[in-house]
Scaffold this motif. Sequence first.
Motif, PDB file in Angstrom:
ATOM      1  N   ILE A  16     106.547  28.129  61.906  1.00  0.00           N
ATOM      2  CA  ILE A  16     106.333  27.015  62.428  1.00  0.00           C
ATOM      3  C   ILE A  16     105.275  27.086  63.692  1.00  0.00           C
ATOM      4  CG2 ILE A  16     106.925  24.599  63.113  1.00  0.00           C
ATOM      5  CD1 ILE A  16     109.681  25.196  61.320  1.00  0.00           C
ATOM      6  N   GLN A  17     104.325  26.650  63.691  1.00  0.00           N
ATOM      7  CA  GLN A  17     103.292  26.686  64.948  1.00  0.00           C
ATOM      8  C   GLN A  17     103.311  25.205  65.574  1.00  0.00           C
ATOM      9  OE1 GLN A  17     102.651  29.249  61.749  1.00  0.00           O
ATOM     10  NE2 GLN A  17     101.156  27.573  61.799  1.00  0.00           N
ATOM     11  N   GLU A  18     103.096  25.387  66.856  1.00  0.00           N
ATOM     12  CA  GLU A  18     103.023  24.147  67.621  1.00  0.00           C
ATOM     13  C   GLU A  18     104.098  23.215  67.583  1.00  0.00           C
ATOM     14  OE1 GLU A  18      99.353  21.146  69.193  1.00  0.00           O
ATOM     15  OE2 GLU A  18      99.176  22.689  67.596  1.00  0.00           O
ATOM     16  N   THR A  19     105.370  23.843  67.830  1.00  0.00           N
ATOM     17  CA  THR A  19     106.364  23.148  67.890  1.00  0.00           C
ATOM     18  C   THR A  19     106.862  22.115  69.099  1.00  0.00           C
ATOM     19  OG1 THR A  19     107.651  24.902  69.372  1.00  0.00           O
ATOM     20  CG2 THR A  19     107.782  25.275  66.923  1.00  0.00           C
ATOM     21  N   LYS A  20     106.014  22.510  70.034  1.00  0.00           N
ATOM     22  CA  LYS A  20     106.044  21.716  71.431  1.00  0.00           C
ATOM     23  C   LYS A  20     107.341  21.727  72.175  1.00  0.00           C
ATOM     24  CE  LYS A  20     102.329  18.797  70.099  1.00  0.00           C
ATOM     25  NZ  LYS A  20     101.169  19.616  70.622  1.00  0.00           N
ATOM     26  N   LEU A  21     108.116  22.666  71.617  1.00  0.00           N
ATOM     27  CA  LEU A  21     109.586  22.947  72.328  1.00  0.00           C
ATOM     28  C   LEU A  21     109.540  24.188  73.441  1.00  0.00           C
ATOM     29  CD1 LEU A  21     111.499  22.779  68.754  1.00  0.00           C
ATOM     30  CD2 LEU A  21     111.262  20.895  70.492  1.00  0.00           C
ATOM     31  N   SER A  22     110.206  23.700  74.435  1.00  0.00           N
ATOM     32  CA  SER A  22     110.113  24.735  75.474  1.00  0.00           C
ATOM     33  C   SER A  22     111.695  25.697  75.301  1.00  0.00           C
ATOM     34  CB  SER A  22     110.168  24.165  76.905  1.00  0.00           C
ATOM     35  OG  SER A  22     111.193  23.133  76.861  1.00  0.00           O
ATOM     36  N   VAL A  23     112.304  25.152  74.509  1.00  0.00           N
ATOM     37  CA  VAL A  23     113.819  25.545  74.069  1.00  0.00           C
ATOM     38  C   VAL A  23     114.175  25.316  72.757  1.00  0.00           C
ATOM     39  CG1 VAL A  23     116.208  25.782  74.885  1.00  0.00           C
ATOM     40  CG2 VAL A  23     114.530  25.570  76.507  1.00  0.00           C
ATOM     41  N   VAL A  24     114.517  26.433  72.016  1.00  0.00           N
ATOM     42  CA  VAL A  24     115.123  25.960  70.642  1.00  0.00           C
ATOM     43  C   VAL A  24     116.692  26.640  70.840  1.00  0.00           C
ATOM     44  CG1 VAL A  24     114.980  26.830  68.148  1.00  0.00           C
ATOM     45  CG2 VAL A  24     112.893  26.296  69.488  1.00  0.00           C
ATOM     46  N   CYS A  25     117.475  25.614  70.867  1.00  0.00           N
ATOM     47  CA  CYS A  25     118.897  26.098  70.743  1.00  0.00           C
ATOM     48  C   CYS A  25     119.354  26.082  69.352  1.00  0.00           C
ATOM     49  CB  CYS A  25     119.869  25.145  71.673  1.00  0.00           C
ATOM     50  SG  CYS A  25     119.815  23.376  70.814  1.00  0.00           S
ATOM     51  N   ASN A  26     120.645  26.742  69.037  1.00  0.00           N
ATOM     52  CA  ASN A  26     121.385  27.210  67.635  1.00  0.00           C
ATOM     53  C   ASN A  26     121.303  25.870  66.989  1.00  0.00           C
ATOM     54  OD1 ASN A  26     121.316  29.868  68.291  1.00  0.00           O
ATOM     55  ND2 ASN A  26     123.473  29.778  69.142  1.00  0.00           N
ATOM     56  N   SER A  27     121.779  24.636  67.618  1.00  0.00           N
ATOM     57  CA  SER A  27     121.970  23.558  66.746  1.00  0.00           C
ATOM     58  C   SER A  27     120.842  22.957  66.262  1.00  0.00           C
ATOM     59  CB  SER A  27     122.799  22.474  67.646  1.00  0.00           C
ATOM     60  OG  SER A  27     122.105  22.096  68.791  1.00  0.00           O
ATOM     61  N   LEU A  28     119.516  22.982  67.083  1.00  0.00           N
ATOM     62  CA  LEU A  28     118.384  22.599  66.650  1.00  0.00           C
ATOM     63  C   LEU A  28     117.770  23.499  65.609  1.00  0.00           C
ATOM     64  CD1 LEU A  28     115.930  20.504  66.807  1.00  0.00           C
ATOM     65  CD2 LEU A  28     115.044  22.136  68.570  1.00  0.00           C
ATOM     66  N   ILE A  30     119.644  25.262  63.508  1.00  0.00           N
ATOM     67  CA  ILE A  30     120.142  25.114  62.310  1.00  0.00           C
ATOM     68  C   ILE A  30     119.902  23.892  61.573  1.00  0.00           C
ATOM     69  CG2 ILE A  30     122.563  24.615  61.418  1.00  0.00           C
ATOM     70  CD1 ILE A  30     123.709  26.483  63.389  1.00  0.00           C
ATOM     71  N   GLU A  31     119.400  22.732  62.328  1.00  0.00           N
ATOM     72  CA  GLU A  31     119.092  21.425  61.747  1.00  0.00           C
ATOM     73  C   GLU A  31     117.698  21.640  61.063  1.00  0.00           C
ATOM     74  OE1 GLU A  31     117.284  17.360  63.453  1.00  0.00           O
ATOM     75  OE2 GLU A  31     119.020  18.454  64.623  1.00  0.00           O
ATOM     76  N   ILE A  32     116.893  22.367  61.595  1.00  0.00           N
ATOM     77  CA  ILE A  32     115.631  22.762  61.053  1.00  0.00           C
ATOM     78  C   ILE A  32     115.612  23.530  60.088  1.00  0.00           C
ATOM     79  CG2 ILE A  32     113.048  23.649  61.535  1.00  0.00           C
ATOM     80  CD1 ILE A  32     113.651  22.549  64.558  1.00  0.00           C
ATOM     81  N   LEU A  33     116.215  24.785  60.249  1.00  0.00           N
ATOM     82  CA  LEU A  33     116.287  25.951  59.201  1.00  0.00           C
ATOM     83  C   LEU A  33     117.310  26.159  58.207  1.00  0.00           C
ATOM     84  CD1 LEU A  33     115.076  28.742  61.806  1.00  0.00           C
ATOM     85  CD2 LEU A  33     113.580  27.432  59.960  1.00  0.00           C
ATOM     86  N   GLY A  34     118.587  25.560  58.710  1.00  0.00           N
ATOM     87  CA  GLY A  34     119.810  25.495  57.731  1.00  0.00           C
ATOM     88  C   GLY A  34     120.645  26.912  58.414  1.00  0.00           C
ATOM     89  N   GLN A  35     121.789  26.706  57.639  1.00  0.00           N
ATOM     90  CA  GLN A  35     122.898  27.673  58.087  1.00  0.00           C
ATOM     91  C   GLN A  35     122.476  29.166  57.769  1.00  0.00           C
ATOM     92  OE1 GLN A  35     125.451  27.155  59.994  1.00  0.00           O
ATOM     93  NE2 GLN A  35     125.896  25.164  60.030  1.00  0.00           N
ATOM     94  N   ALA A  36     121.795  29.264  56.747  1.00  0.00           N
ATOM     95  CA  ALA A  36     121.401  30.917  56.243  1.00  0.00           C
ATOM     96  C   ALA A  36     120.268  31.511  56.886  1.00  0.00           C
ATOM     97  CB  ALA A  36     120.793  30.538  54.763  1.00  0.00           C
ATOM     98  N   PHE A  37     119.795  31.157  57.884  1.00  0.00           N
ATOM     99  CA  PHE A  37     118.689  31.687  58.692  1.00  0.00           C
ATOM    100  C   PHE A  37     119.072  32.027  60.021  1.00  0.00           C
ATOM    101  CE2 PHE A  37     116.565  29.446  55.270  1.00  0.00           C
ATOM    102  CZ  PHE A  37     115.164  29.902  55.376  1.00  0.00           C
ATOM    103  N   ASP A  38     118.545  33.003  60.487  1.00  0.00           N
ATOM    104  CA  ASP A  38     118.271  33.650  61.975  1.00  0.00           C
ATOM    105  C   ASP A  38     116.850  33.154  62.596  1.00  0.00           C
ATOM    106  OD1 ASP A  38     121.036  34.594  62.290  1.00  0.00           O
ATOM    107  OD2 ASP A  38     120.267  36.449  61.254  1.00  0.00           O
ATOM    108  N   TYR A  39     116.718  33.385  63.475  1.00  0.00           N
ATOM    109  CA  TYR A  39     115.556  32.943  64.147  1.00  0.00           C
ATOM    110  C   TYR A  39     115.223  33.621  65.454  1.00  0.00           C
ATOM    111  CZ  TYR A  39     117.973  30.226  67.369  1.00  0.00           C
ATOM    112  OH  TYR A  39     118.777  29.569  68.456  1.00  0.00           O
ATOM    113  N   ASP A  40     113.927  33.371  65.685  1.00  0.00           N
ATOM    114  CA  ASP A  40     113.397  33.709  67.287  1.00  0.00           C
ATOM    115  C   ASP A  40     112.472  32.828  67.401  1.00  0.00           C
ATOM    116  OD1 ASP A  40     113.136  34.728  69.713  1.00  0.00           O
ATOM    117  OD2 ASP A  40     113.426  36.882  69.070  1.00  0.00           O
ATOM    118  N   TYR A  41     111.740  32.590  68.879  1.00  0.00           N
ATOM    119  CA  TYR A  41     110.823  31.459  69.170  1.00  0.00           C
ATOM    120  C   TYR A  41     110.193  31.991  70.537  1.00  0.00           C
ATOM    121  CZ  TYR A  41     113.567  29.539  72.771  1.00  0.00           C
ATOM    122  OH  TYR A  41     114.295  29.388  74.028  1.00  0.00           O
ATOM    123  N   LEU A  42     108.874  31.422  70.277  1.00  0.00           N
ATOM    124  CA  LEU A  42     108.082  31.492  71.517  1.00  0.00           C
ATOM    125  C   LEU A  42     107.936  30.275  72.374  1.00  0.00           C
ATOM    126  CD1 LEU A  42     106.364  33.564  73.269  1.00  0.00           C
ATOM    127  CD2 LEU A  42     104.375  32.631  71.899  1.00  0.00           C
TER     128      LEU A  42
END
Length: 130
Positions: A16-28, A30-42
């Motif tokens: 996902i590009q242009e999230t406009k998010l300065s922080v992506v916490c675990n709860s967010l 999970i809300e976007i990706l679901g429980q099965a996903f790990d993630y990293d972000y810029l």
Amino acid sequence: MSSRLLVQERATLICIQETKLSVVCNSLAIEILGQAFDYDYLPALNVSGGILLGWDREVWTVIDVTKGRFTLSAKIAEKGSSHNPWWITIVYGLQLDHEKVEFLEELLRFRDACPGPWFLCGDFNMIYGA
């Protein structure tokens, strides 16, 4: 975007590009990706940019993550297989001329440092207006 859409489409790798998010916490995440996903972000800079990479941990192993000013890259392999790892780079390029040069130089430096199969995707913003 909802994790229901990801389940419906059976997505295992999400960019996902242009999230406009300065922080992506675990709860967010999970809300976007679901429980099965790990993630990293810029993180976004002010209200511009932001990249989120999510991967289904049952399908993919992320071996390495590299973050630049305009890019988020990860070396990925299928779970249970150390064969054929490949790189994915998600980009968010800015529109000013000097930033375009910095963006292309960042891509070149990454490619020189990380050989092998490479998938490049994202929002390049190289041509904003004709």
